[in-house]
Design an enzyme around this catalytic site. Structure first.
Site, PDB file in Angstrom:
ATOM      1  N   ALA A  59       0.814  -1.228   0.092  1.00  0.00           N
ATOM      2  CA  ALA A  59      -0.026   0.017   0.015  1.00  0.00           C
ATOM      3  C   ALA A  59       0.997   1.319   0.010  1.00  0.00           C
ATOM      4  O   ALA A  59       2.085   1.409   0.479  1.00  0.00           O
ATOM      5  CB  ALA A  59      -1.083  -0.020   1.304  1.00  0.00           C
ATOM      6  N   ASP A  60       0.206   2.230  -0.653  1.00  0.00           N
ATOM      7  CA  ASP A  60       0.904   3.564  -0.339  1.00  0.00           C
ATOM      8  C   ASP A  60       0.295   4.353   0.708  1.00  0.00           C
ATOM      9  O   ASP A  60      -0.740   4.111   1.134  1.00  0.00           O
ATOM     10  CB  ASP A  60       1.470   4.504  -1.715  1.00  0.00           C
ATOM     11  N   SER A  61       0.649   5.573   0.910  1.00  0.00           N
ATOM     12  CA  SER A  61       0.232   6.432   2.047  1.00  0.00           C
ATOM     13  C   SER A  61      -1.243   6.743   2.069  1.00  0.00           C
ATOM     14  O   SER A  61      -2.305   6.800   2.741  1.00  0.00           O
ATOM     15  CB  SER A  61       0.707   7.708   2.294  1.00  0.00           C
ATOM     16  N   LEU A  62      -1.740   6.917   0.439  1.00  0.00           N
ATOM     17  CA  LEU A  62      -2.956   7.331   0.190  1.00  0.00           C
ATOM     18  C   LEU A  62      -3.935   6.216   0.248  1.00  0.00           C
ATOM     19  O   LEU A  62      -5.118   6.150   0.450  1.00  0.00           O
ATOM     20  CB  LEU A  62      -3.091   7.802  -1.275  1.00  0.00           C
ATOM     21  N   ASP A  63      -3.463   4.949  -0.181  1.00  0.00           N
ATOM     22  CA  ASP A  63      -4.326   3.749   0.090  1.00  0.00           C
ATOM     23  C   ASP A  63      -4.613   3.297   1.639  1.00  0.00           C
ATOM     24  O   ASP A  63      -5.803   3.070   1.784  1.00  0.00           O
ATOM     25  CB  ASP A  63      -3.191   2.485  -0.352  1.00  0.00           C
TER      26      ASP A  63
END
Lengths: 78, 410
Positions: free
Chosen positions: A35-39
């Site tokens: 995941a990235d931070s927006l996810d």
């Protein structure tokens, strides 16, 4: 597996596109599940939707694994 | 002087999800216009468009999960970029990556995503706004996504010039390579504005065709007496532009050369073109001057030709004035088959222009049954023709009085 854990896992599978078998209770969303931070922001929104609760930002920041989510939601969801 | 050539093509448009399929359909006089079925258009004056079926979007190129986080215009752009980059055979390494850039624009960008999030904000509140809302709607995010996916670290941007966007993106990329700011550019345009807000907005501006709702394929009819406005299309077109020696060194296939680029402003009206066609004329003239060709050496005009009352005739008269000395000049409008792809129009039409040169076939202007002109120019009514062409010009004009022209040759 508890009902809450089952529901949390389903959301993680759907949102991060990872196979269910690869998710351990201590898997980190960002480091282990891609995941990235927006996810993670979107994951928290999905938890709120599923469990009908509001997760404040300072609590959301501490939810970094499946286990963290289950623990928080067990204590705070209706 | 650095020369610039085209080494890769890609598109997804209402006639197909790749270059070969859509080109075959285009020259076989197929139309991509149909009734809008994605949303209820009962109360809309225009009920037709050049839509792309969701089944045409290959989720092996852009996964379903990825598609959820990007507006449809970015998805369509990534599909066309994938085809163009594979077609070019180009791959990046640490060195050439820094000299390879992206310039892909859109006229409106993530309009439907903005519309949906606006409704969510009004009805459900701020906590329901997706963190992906802004990055999925911003126009330059398509260039951003392409650069990330293919490791392109050179110049990166996105022109936004309404219906001239695609042509400006290619022309600006040509200029960057020519001026030694890059060796290779992935360029073009993408658009996905067939949504409630897009159709209603252009309808309110009285720009859309509203007289062929029961016969969609007859709606887009440039230069025909019964034309009543443009038919909106969606899709993307991507070209790989490359410095000639750079292309030769890697034995790249070369479709043709970008020989000239012209651009101008009307300084006249927000939606209407200047009545004397002077803006379009000056864009074509500037491109011609850069190409160092004589006006009679232009064999074919890939027209802007949107099927609007005023625009079609203004473009025609400007073309006659500049290129009329060539008595075998041909001119046709791809929009008669795919509709008007707004910011993607010039890019998809550039793809088709290069296919015209490569295959020695000029695509038709569909529905040109009763020409509203007695011009000597062959407007290629209804059926494609075989003709070898050495140089062609492709035009795009946009709201705001923005004009762009590109000359391709071989």
């Amino acid at each position: 597996m508890s009902d809450i854990e089952e529901r949390v896992k389903k959301i993680v599978v759907e949102h991060l596109g990872v196979e269910e078998g690869k998710i351990q209770s201590d898997s980190k969303f960002i480091d282990d599940l891609g995941a990235d931070s927006l996810d993670t922001v979107e994951l928290v929104m999905a938890f709120e939707e599923e469990f009908g609760c509001e997760i404040p930002d300072d609590a959301a920041e501490k939810i970094v694994t499946l286990k963290d989510a289950v623990t928080y939601l067990s204590a705070n969801s209706n | 002087m650095r020369r610039v050539v085209v080494t890769g093509l890609g598109t997804i448009n209402p006639l197909g999800n790749n270059v070969e399929t859509s080109w075959d359909n285009l020259i076989n006089s197929k139309s991509g216009i149909s009734k809008i079925t994605k949303f209820n258009v009962d109360n809309y004056p225009c009920k037709i468009a050049g839509s792309i079926e969701d089944s045409q979007i290959n989720d092996k190129i852009v996964s379903i999960r990825e598609q959820r986080k990007i507006d449809r215009f970015i998805t369509l752009g990534l599909i066309a970029a994938n085809e163009a980059i594979i077609d070019s055979g180009f791959t990046t390494n640490d060195k050439n990556s820094l000299r390879s850039g992206v310039m892909v624009g859109s006229g409106i960008g993530g309009l439907d995503t903005i519309y949906k999030n606006s409704s969510i904000l009004d009805n459900q509140g701020i906590r329901k706004i997706s963190p992906f809302f802004i990055p999925s709607s911003l126009i330059n995010l398509l260039s951003g996504h392409i650069s990330i996916k293919y490791n392109l670290k050179g110049p990166n941007g996105s022109p936004v010039t309404a219906c001239a966007t695609g042509t400006h993106a290619i022309g600006d990329s040509f200029t960057l390579i020519k001026n030694n700011k890059a060796d290779l550019m992935v360029c073009g345009g993408a658009e996905a504005a067939i949504c409630p807000l897009g159709i209603s907005g252009f309808s309110a501006a009285r720009a859309l065709c509203d007289t062929f709702n029961e016969q969609p394929v007859r709606g887009s009819r440039p230069w025909d007496k019964d034309r009543s406005g443009f038919v909106m299309g969606e899709g993307a077109g991507i070209l790989i532009l490359e410095e000639l020696d750079h292309a030769k060194k890697r034995n790249a296939k070369i479709y043709g050369e970008v020989k000239g680029y012209g651009l101008s402003g009307d300084a006249f009206h927000i939606t209407k073109p200047s009545e004397d066609g002077n803006g379009g004329y000056r864009a074509m003239e500037m491109a011609l001057n850069e190409s160092q060709l004589n006006s009679h050496e232009i064999d074919y005009v890939n027209a802007h030709g949107t099927s609007t009352q005023i625009g079609d005739m203004i473009e025609l008269s400007a073309v006659e004035k500049l290129f009329g000395s060539n008595d075998s000049l041909c001119m046709s409008s791809n929009k008669s088959a795919i509709g008007h792809l707004l910011g993607a129009a010039g890019a998809v039409e550039a793809v088709f222009s290069l296919k015209s040169m490569q295959t020695k076939t000029l695509p038709p202007t569909l529905n040109l049954e009763n020409p509203d002109t007695n011009t000597n120019i062959n407007l290629i009514p209804n059926e494609a023709i075989s003709k070898s062409i050495k140089n062609l010009i492709s035009n795009s004009f946009g709201f705001g009085g923005t004009n762009a022209s590109l000359i391709f040759g071989y």
